[in-house]
Design a protein around this motif. Sequence first.
Motif, PDB file in Angstrom:
ATOM      1  N   ARG A  71       0.890  -1.200   0.239  1.00 46.67           N
ATOM      2  CA  ARG A  71      -0.406   0.081  -0.073  1.00 46.67           C
ATOM      3  C   ARG A  71       1.087   0.907   0.269  1.00 46.67           C
ATOM      4  O   ARG A  71       0.559   2.566   0.608  1.00 46.67           O
ATOM      5  CB  ARG A  71      -0.586  -0.319   1.597  1.00 46.67           C
ATOM      6  N   GLY A  72       2.296   1.168   0.851  1.00 46.10           N
ATOM      7  CA  GLY A  72       3.088   2.111  -0.159  1.00 46.10           C
ATOM      8  C   GLY A  72       3.263   3.034   1.040  1.00 46.10           C
ATOM      9  O   GLY A  72       2.859   1.787   2.293  1.00 46.10           O
ATOM     10  N   VAL A  73       4.208   4.177   1.009  1.00 49.24           N
ATOM     11  CA  VAL A  73       4.795   4.850   2.064  1.00 49.24           C
ATOM     12  C   VAL A  73       4.193   6.546   1.804  1.00 49.24           C
ATOM     13  O   VAL A  73       3.723   6.775   0.917  1.00 49.24           O
ATOM     14  CB  VAL A  73       5.652   4.522   2.808  1.00 49.24           C
ATOM     15  N   VAL A  74       3.819   6.889   3.213  1.00 45.63           N
ATOM     16  CA  VAL A  74       3.744   8.432   3.091  1.00 45.63           C
ATOM     17  C   VAL A  74       4.734   8.793   4.394  1.00 45.63           C
ATOM     18  O   VAL A  74       5.138   8.638   5.615  1.00 45.63           O
ATOM     19  CB  VAL A  74       2.480   8.929   3.529  1.00 45.63           C
ATOM     20  N   CYS A 111      -1.088  14.702   5.796  1.00 49.25           N
ATOM     21  CA  CYS A 111      -1.061  13.192   5.920  1.00 49.25           C
ATOM     22  C   CYS A 111      -1.366  12.169   5.977  1.00 49.25           C
ATOM     23  O   CYS A 111      -1.558  11.533   5.414  1.00 49.25           O
ATOM     24  CB  CYS A 111       0.229  13.440   6.604  1.00 49.25           C
ATOM     25  N   ALA A 112      -2.750  12.596   7.164  1.00 49.61           N
ATOM     26  CA  ALA A 112      -3.577  11.784   7.424  1.00 49.61           C
ATOM     27  C   ALA A 112      -4.632  11.865   6.165  1.00 49.61           C
ATOM     28  O   ALA A 112      -5.356  10.393   6.125  1.00 49.61           O
ATOM     29  CB  ALA A 112      -4.250  12.726   8.936  1.00 49.61           C
ATOM     30  N   GLU A 113      -4.790  12.779   5.525  1.00 45.78           N
ATOM     31  CA  GLU A 113      -5.519  12.277   4.357  1.00 45.78           C
ATOM     32  C   GLU A 113      -5.261  11.494   3.577  1.00 45.78           C
ATOM     33  O   GLU A 113      -6.287  10.806   2.566  1.00 45.78           O
ATOM     34  CB  GLU A 113      -5.898  14.277   3.937  1.00 45.78           C
ATOM     35  N   VAL A 114      -3.691  12.056   3.186  1.00 45.49           N
ATOM     36  CA  VAL A 114      -3.475  10.914   2.123  1.00 45.49           C
ATOM     37  C   VAL A 114      -3.685   9.400   2.729  1.00 45.49           C
ATOM     38  O   VAL A 114      -3.641   8.745   1.761  1.00 45.49           O
ATOM     39  CB  VAL A 114      -2.180  11.380   1.193  1.00 45.49           C
ATOM     40  N   GLN A 115      -3.201   9.085   3.396  1.00 49.29           N
ATOM     41  CA  GLN A 115      -3.515   7.260   4.332  1.00 49.29           C
ATOM     42  C   GLN A 115      -4.688   7.654   4.280  1.00 49.29           C
ATOM     43  O   GLN A 115      -5.048   6.245   3.612  1.00 49.29           O
ATOM     44  CB  GLN A 115      -2.211   7.759   5.947  1.00 49.29           C
ATOM     45  N   GLY A 167      -4.550   4.010   1.948  1.00 50.04           N
ATOM     46  CA  GLY A 167      -3.453   3.057   3.226  1.00 50.04           C
ATOM     47  C   GLY A 167      -2.159   2.928   3.339  1.00 50.04           C
ATOM     48  O   GLY A 167      -2.124   1.857   3.892  1.00 50.04           O
ATOM     49  N   ALA A 168      -1.867   4.094   3.205  1.00 46.67           N
ATOM     50  CA  ALA A 168      -0.328   3.970   3.259  1.00 46.67           C
ATOM     51  C   ALA A 168       0.127   4.262   4.787  1.00 46.67           C
ATOM     52  O   ALA A 168      -0.577   4.487   5.180  1.00 46.67           O
ATOM     53  CB  ALA A 168       0.672   5.427   2.484  1.00 46.67           C
ATOM     54  N   SER A 169       1.682   3.619   4.650  1.00 44.50           N
ATOM     55  CA  SER A 169       2.523   3.817   6.345  1.00 44.50           C
ATOM     56  C   SER A 169       2.660   4.506   6.173  1.00 44.50           C
ATOM     57  O   SER A 169       3.554   5.210   5.778  1.00 44.50           O
ATOM     58  CB  SER A 169       3.517   2.363   6.412  1.00 44.50           C
ATOM     59  N   LEU A 170       2.775   5.477   7.325  1.00 45.53           N
ATOM     60  CA  LEU A 170       3.024   6.770   7.632  1.00 45.53           C
ATOM     61  C   LEU A 170       4.804   6.227   8.260  1.00 45.53           C
ATOM     62  O   LEU A 170       5.449   5.713   9.072  1.00 45.53           O
ATOM     63  CB  LEU A 170       2.630   7.609   9.108  1.00 45.53           C
ATOM     64  N   VAL A 171       5.893   6.514   6.927  1.00 46.93           N
ATOM     65  CA  VAL A 171       6.796   7.124   8.260  1.00 46.93           C
ATOM     66  C   VAL A 171       7.849   8.455   8.588  1.00 46.93           C
ATOM     67  O   VAL A 171       7.965   8.908   7.943  1.00 46.93           O
ATOM     68  CB  VAL A 171       7.681   6.319   6.762  1.00 46.93           C
ATOM     69  N   HIS A 172       7.642   9.045   9.865  1.00 39.24           N
ATOM     70  CA  HIS A 172       7.589   9.902  10.219  1.00 39.24           C
ATOM     71  C   HIS A 172       9.627  10.494   9.391  1.00 39.24           C
ATOM     72  O   HIS A 172       9.804   9.358  10.429  1.00 39.24           O
ATOM     73  CB  HIS A 172       7.130  10.545  11.202  1.00 39.24           C
TER      74      HIS A 172
END
Length: 319
Positions: free
Chosen positions: A74-77, A136-140, A144-149
Amino acid sequence: MSDSPLPCVDDLLAAAARIAPHASVTPVLQSRVLDGLAGASLAFKAEHLQRSGAFKFRGACNAVWSLDPAHAARGVVTHSSGNHGAALALAARTRGIACNVVVPDGAVAAKLANIARHGATVWRCAASIEAREAMCAEVQARTGASLVHPYADPRVIAGQGTAALELVRSHGPFDVLVVPVGGGGLAAGTRLALQAVAPNTRLVLAEPEGAADTARSLAAGERRIDFTPATVCDGLRTTIGEPNFALLHGAAEVITVPDAATLAAMRLLWQVLKQVVEPSSAIVLAAVLSDPARFAGQRVGLVLSGGNVDLDALPWGRA
């Protein structure tokens, strides 16, 4: 991020093994001229020569390759003014997954170009941490991308620490290591590296006077992050993260540096080492030169954190 467990030495060592097929082992640079100016023996870890042009690739790579296959698909954001975004985009490309980067208004043009070059989808937002996090929350929610802070993710912290681990293993022992501090990913990771291989080495953080929340926070014993940053060091304008502060509290000294000194050090590194580094990187040399008594006669390791400079906006005049 506060609910995430703090990374430990085992996480650092696992990160070193995980990123080894992808990250560069960057060189260590030395100069008799700079040693003479500092009155100390200096060893510069050249992370501006890392893939994507900054140490950030280490943490991003560790985070991307830590994902299980279902989450990776699902990728990353992330949100980033530049270096972390480019690093995550490149790390995602090494695994063949999608990357989304939320970029605030006012980001350095060279860093924006770097993000695009590595194939990320760019989302623009206002230049506030609230706007970044909301986007970031909107893109997630959409992907369904995983957040990488950028700095408070334990996987990122562990990956960033591998730069200092390599430096100490190849050129140590050192009396002191100097790294820049903004959000604290590199600083906290370096603290883990020293725990692992050099517990007697002091850790000194170089921070802009115009964004000195880490200095205030460590002095107060709690995070003091209510401020508006004003510094040429665009990579160090973020506030120190919660896990980063927890790892650094009681374990690091801070030197605050005026921008004029940082720009002078940046020019010196270009002239003497012949290396293109950005202000957020040059601040480590500025810190040493600003307080020579603290480093006199010692072996000093310094991490040159990045080299993504906007060449059209250099802070000195044309020849």
